[in-house]
Design a protein around this motif. Structure first.
Motif, short mmCIF file in Angstrom:
data_model
loop_
_atom_site.label_atom_id
_atom_site.label_comp_id
_atom_site.label_asym_id
_atom_site.label_seq_id
_atom_site.Cartn_x
_atom_site.Cartn_y
_atom_site.Cartn_z
N CYS A 186 4.25 -0.12 1.21
CA CYS A 186 4.59 -0.88 2.42
C CYS A 186 3.56 -1.98 2.64
O CYS A 186 2.40 -1.86 2.26
CB CYS A 186 4.66 0.04 3.65
N ARG A 187 4.02 -3.06 3.25
CA ARG A 187 3.14 -4.19 3.57
C ARG A 187 3.43 -4.63 5.00
O ARG A 187 4.58 -4.68 5.43
CB ARG A 187 3.38 -5.34 2.60
N LEU A 246 6.29 0.79 -6.03
CA LEU A 246 5.02 0.62 -6.72
C LEU A 246 5.15 1.02 -8.20
O LEU A 246 6.16 1.60 -8.61
CB LEU A 246 3.94 1.48 -6.04
N LYS A 247 4.14 0.72 -8.98
CA LYS A 247 4.17 1.01 -10.41
C LYS A 247 4.31 2.51 -10.69
O LYS A 247 4.87 2.91 -11.71
CB LYS A 247 2.91 0.48 -11.09
N ASN A 248 3.79 3.33 -9.78
CA ASN A 248 3.88 4.78 -9.98
C ASN A 248 5.23 5.35 -9.52
O ASN A 248 5.43 6.56 -9.53
CB ASN A 248 2.74 5.49 -9.25
N GLY A 249 6.13 4.46 -9.10
CA GLY A 249 7.46 4.90 -8.69
C GLY A 249 7.58 5.23 -7.22
O GLY A 249 8.69 5.42 -6.71
N LEU A 294 0.84 -1.19 0.00
CA LEU A 294 0.00 0.00 0.00
C LEU A 294 0.88 1.25 0.00
O LEU A 294 1.98 1.23 0.55
CB LEU A 294 -0.90 0.01 1.24
N PRO A 295 0.42 2.34 -0.60
CA PRO A 295 1.22 3.57 -0.63
C PRO A 295 1.60 4.04 0.78
O PRO A 295 0.77 4.02 1.69
CB PRO A 295 0.29 4.58 -1.32
N VAL A 296 2.84 4.46 0.93
CA VAL A 296 3.31 4.97 2.21
C VAL A 296 2.74 6.37 2.43
O VAL A 296 2.71 7.20 1.52
CB VAL A 296 4.85 5.02 2.25
N HIS A 297 2.29 6.63 3.65
CA HIS A 297 1.78 7.95 4.01
C HIS A 297 2.77 8.63 4.95
O HIS A 297 3.33 8.01 5.84
CB HIS A 297 0.42 7.82 4.71
N GLY A 298 2.99 9.90 4.73
CA GLY A 298 3.90 10.65 5.58
C GLY A 298 5.33 10.57 5.09
O GLY A 298 5.66 9.88 4.12
#
Length: 331
Positions: A266-267, A259-262, A120-124
């Protein structure tokens, strides 16, 4: 009907029923669409917008969170709800005879569903980004207070081989200086790159490059710089720090992948569930070199910045601190 009028019993019951249907689907790993649920409810109860139902769902999450019961993923608890809503939620629970779960089981179930979603996208940003990401995906408020993060359980993330921060506490007393400002002036160094006075270092029972080291003594830990006693911590202060935030702690292991968007994803893979930290063990860990203290002080233009006196331990030594530990796989 005006939208700011109190919710009717019929509207509340519809929201509560739909919420628990959503929660049940999530717990079964079934696909869900919260927006579609809000639209359907709003089309039936036209006095309420889709946004109003979303907020009402968050109110229901708050009721469940306060009762230490499972709540829906992606719906951060939001307080300030009407009394009638809490009555309706508790009545629903009574009628459906929902089984109570230990708090750790509620947390593990949520983390398993997050693991199922993969990276999942990292936040912060910064060193706390994985902790912020965990709080975001668990839909819990960011917490900088002394209270534990999740229904009485303190949450910590583990990534890589870096030291694990346990807590931050100011010293019981300064010995070689009056306060942190004087300590920075007396024992710090000039950072040419950032043009400021600084004192950034991490040390255990072995001297660092600046000469700082820890000495665990009877009922206290002393910070020394070569032969000078700089400051000290009473064992009562350390015990309070351990018990106030770490009486029950979940250390969540994090793996990362591009991720694909560069961007970084995180998991959450594993959980080390720890209960009852021991001051006796902490002091012995300090004697053995498995406790570190970080100074994070700087001063520029007369203003001192302090990011905390951080007490940390190696990740592979975390379990040594507690009387009870359990390793839980989230796969």
């Amino acid at each position: 009907m005006k939208r700011n009028t109190p919710w009717t019993e019929k509207e509340i019951q519809a929201a509560v029923t739909a919420y628990f249907e959503l929660l049940n689907s999530q717990q079964k790993f079934e696909p869900t669409n919260k927006s579609a649920i809000y639209r359907k409810l709003s089309s039936i109860h036209t006095a309420r917008s889709t946004k109003a139902f979303e907020l009402k769902f968050q109110n229901i999450s708050a009721v469940l969170y306060e009762e230490k019961l499972p709540y829906a993923d992606g719906l951060r608890p939001m307080g300030n709800y009407q009394a009638a809503l809490k009555i309706a939620v508790l009545d629903y629970l009574k009628r459906t005879k929902l089984k109570e779960q230990p708090t750790i089981d509620i947390l593990v179930d949520k983390l398993k569903r997050l693991h199922y979603r993969d990276f999942l996208p990292v936040h912060g940003k910064g060193t706390g980004r994985y902790g912020l990401s965990l709080e975001h995906y668990l839909s819990i408020p960011q917490n900088s207070s002394k209270e534990a993060d999740f229904m009485g359980i303190e949450l910590k993330t583990k990534h890589g081989k870096s030291l694990q921060t346990l807590f931050s506490r100011v010293p019981s007393r300064y010995l070689a200086c009056k306060d942190k400002n004087q300590m920075l002036d007396k024992f710090g160094y000039f950072d040419k790159k950032r043009e400021r006075q600084a004192l950034y270092t991490s040390f255990n029972n072995t001297s660092d490059s600046l000469g700082f080291y820890l000495s665990a003594q009877k009922e206290k830990i002393v910070v020394n710089k070569k032969k000078i006693k700089v400051l000290e911590y009473d064992d009562g202060v350390l015990a309070d720090a351990l018990l106030s935030k770490h009486n029950e702690t979940a250390y969540v292991s994090v793996s990362t992948q591009r991720l694909k968007n560069g961007k970084t994803g995180c998991r959450f893979d594993q959980l080390l569930y720890c209960k009852t930290p021991s001051l006796f063990r902490f002091m012995h860990m300090a004697k053995d070199g498995n406790v570190y203290l970080d100074f994070t002080l700087s001063e520029k233009e007369g203003r001192v910045k302090d990011h905390g006196f951080l007490w940390r331990v190696p990740q592979d030594a975390i379990g040594d601190l507690y009387l009870s530990t359990q390793l839980i796989d989230l796969h």
